[in-house]
Each structure stands twice: as C-alpha cells, then as structure tokens.
Write a protein that holds these residues in place. Structure first.
Motif, short mmCIF file in Angstrom:
data_model
loop_
_atom_site.label_atom_id
_atom_site.label_comp_id
_atom_site.label_asym_id
_atom_site.label_seq_id
_atom_site.Cartn_x
_atom_site.Cartn_y
_atom_site.Cartn_z
N THR A 52 0.87 -1.17 0.00
CA THR A 52 0.00 0.00 0.00
C THR A 52 0.91 1.22 0.00
O THR A 52 1.65 1.44 0.96
N GLY A 53 0.86 1.98 -1.10
CA GLY A 53 1.76 3.12 -1.23
C GLY A 53 3.19 2.63 -1.24
O GLY A 53 3.58 1.84 -2.08
N ASP A 54 3.98 3.08 -0.25
CA ASP A 54 5.37 2.62 -0.15
C ASP A 54 5.55 1.69 1.05
O ASP A 54 6.66 1.47 1.51
N ARG A 55 4.45 1.15 1.54
CA ARG A 55 4.50 0.28 2.72
C ARG A 55 4.17 -1.17 2.35
O ARG A 55 3.16 -1.45 1.71
N LEU A 56 5.04 -2.06 2.79
CA LEU A 56 4.82 -3.49 2.61
C LEU A 56 3.85 -3.95 3.70
O LEU A 56 4.16 -3.88 4.89
N GLU A 57 2.68 -4.39 3.30
CA GLU A 57 1.65 -4.83 4.25
C GLU A 57 1.82 -6.31 4.60
O GLU A 57 1.62 -6.70 5.74
N ALA A 58 2.13 -7.12 3.59
CA ALA A 58 2.23 -8.57 3.83
C ALA A 58 2.97 -9.23 2.69
O ALA A 58 3.05 -8.69 1.59
N VAL A 59 3.50 -10.39 2.97
CA VAL A 59 4.06 -11.26 1.95
C VAL A 59 3.38 -12.61 2.13
O VAL A 59 3.39 -13.18 3.23
N VAL A 60 2.76 -13.08 1.06
CA VAL A 60 2.11 -14.39 1.08
C VAL A 60 3.02 -15.33 0.30
O VAL A 60 3.39 -15.04 -0.83
N VAL A 61 3.40 -16.44 0.93
CA VAL A 61 4.32 -17.37 0.30
C VAL A 61 3.73 -18.78 0.35
O VAL A 61 3.06 -19.14 1.31
N GLY A 62 3.95 -19.51 -0.72
CA GLY A 62 3.45 -20.88 -0.79
C GLY A 62 4.41 -21.75 -1.55
O GLY A 62 5.31 -21.27 -2.24
N MET A 63 4.22 -23.06 -1.40
CA MET A 63 5.12 -24.00 -2.05
C MET A 63 4.33 -25.24 -2.46
O MET A 63 3.50 -25.73 -1.71
N GLY A 64 4.64 -25.72 -3.65
CA GLY A 64 4.16 -27.02 -4.08
C GLY A 64 5.34 -27.96 -4.05
O GLY A 64 6.35 -27.72 -4.71
N LEU A 65 5.25 -29.03 -3.24
CA LEU A 65 6.34 -29.98 -3.08
C LEU A 65 5.83 -31.36 -3.46
O LEU A 65 4.88 -31.86 -2.87
N ASN A 66 6.44 -31.95 -4.48
CA ASN A 66 6.06 -33.30 -4.91
C ASN A 66 6.57 -34.30 -3.89
O ASN A 66 7.77 -34.43 -3.71
#
Length: 177
Positions: A52-66
């Motif tokens: 939002t603007g110049d502010r990092l609100e969140a980082v969503v991270v995910g992984m697919g692992l076989n």
C-alpha cells in the motif's frame, strides 16, 4: 520492501533442510524459486507482496512440493520428481510439513536483521544448484541472457559473468554440448 522476496528464500531453505532431515534427500536451490534434485524439479516456491503506497503490508508465500511416488504427471516425468521416488521410502507428510515450517520459522526469525539476511544469503549460496552453471535467463521484457551464473548478491539477485545482475527472470540450466 526491497527484500520481501527473501521470505521465499527462507521457505525454500526450510524445505531443503526438512527434506534432508526426514528423507535423506538434500535438494538444491534453482534460482529464483525451485528446489531440484539432479536438475529435476521437486518443488516450486512462489511469493506475492501486498503493498500500500510505499508500505509493505504482507508477503504471502506458498510452495508445491512433490512428495508421493507416482505423483508426477507423465507429461513432466523427465523434468520433475517426487521426494519418495528419490529417497525410495514413504515420507510422512505431516512430519515433512512440520519440518518445513520449523525451518521457515527459524530463517524468518532473523530476516529483519542484517546479520540474519547475510546468514540467509550465505545458506542460499551454499545450497544453490544454479551457481557455477551455464544458464539461459529469460527476462520479463522477453530478452534472454546466457552465461555463467557466478553469485547471488546480498539482496538475492543472480549475478552473471561480467557483473550483470538479474533481479527477476526464468532460469534454464544449460547442459554441456
């Protein structure tokens, strides 16, 4: 905000350590976001930032692992692999998930401190399957760079021979001719 992508690196390192600990398989990190075993994809990590603007609100991270034997679709059998296929035994998915999350949490604990970022990038260099390889990098504008992947800088960018710094791109490891 400039280092938000390090969250994906923290998750990838947690997964490397969990695979090693629980299955005796230590995948390499293929820059920027894959885990590989013998150049076959074991996992992919993706992150998305909420800004939002110049502010990092969140980082969503995910992984697919076989994980499961036979989980790899036939059309990608030459380029992908499952953890059980590599280790030759059943892997408890709950234990694997707990191990990935524990490693991720440990790496995330230090990510906001310069010393933690330095440790994270040192581990990423150590676990890299890309460094020292001849690679082709497709950039976002469609252009392609080819050359030797020499280093990862402290911000996680790939440094090619001649000092060319790549922040975003799709890497293909080139095979010897």
């Amino acid at each position: 905000m400039a280092r938000a992508h390090l969250v994906a690196t923290a998750l990838a390192l947690g997964a490397v350590e969990a695979c090693d600990s629980l299955a005796g398989v230590r995948p390499g990190l293929k820059w920027p976001n894959d885990l590989v075993v013998a150049d076959r994809k074991l996992a992919g990590v993706l992150a998305e930032s909420v800004v939002t603007g110049d502010r990092l609100e969140a980082v969503v991270v995910g992984m697919g692992l076989n994980v499961r034997t036979g989980a790899t679709p036939p059309e990608v059998a030459d380029t992908a692999v499952a953890l059980e296929d590599v280790c030759g035994a059943a892997v408890d998915r709950e234990e694997l998930l707990a191990g990935v999350l524990a490693g991720f949490s440990q790496w995330m604990d230090g990510i906001e401190k310069p010393s933690g970022q330095a440790a994270l990038m040192a581990a990423a260099r150590r676990e890299s399957a890309t460094l020292g390889q001849q690679v082709s990098v497709q950039l976002g504008d469609g252009s392609v760079l080819e050359g030797l992947a020499q280093d990862l800088d402290d911000g996680g960018a790939l440094v090619m021979e001649g000092g060319v710094r790549v922040v975003v791109g799709d890497v293909v490891h080139l095979r010897s001719r």
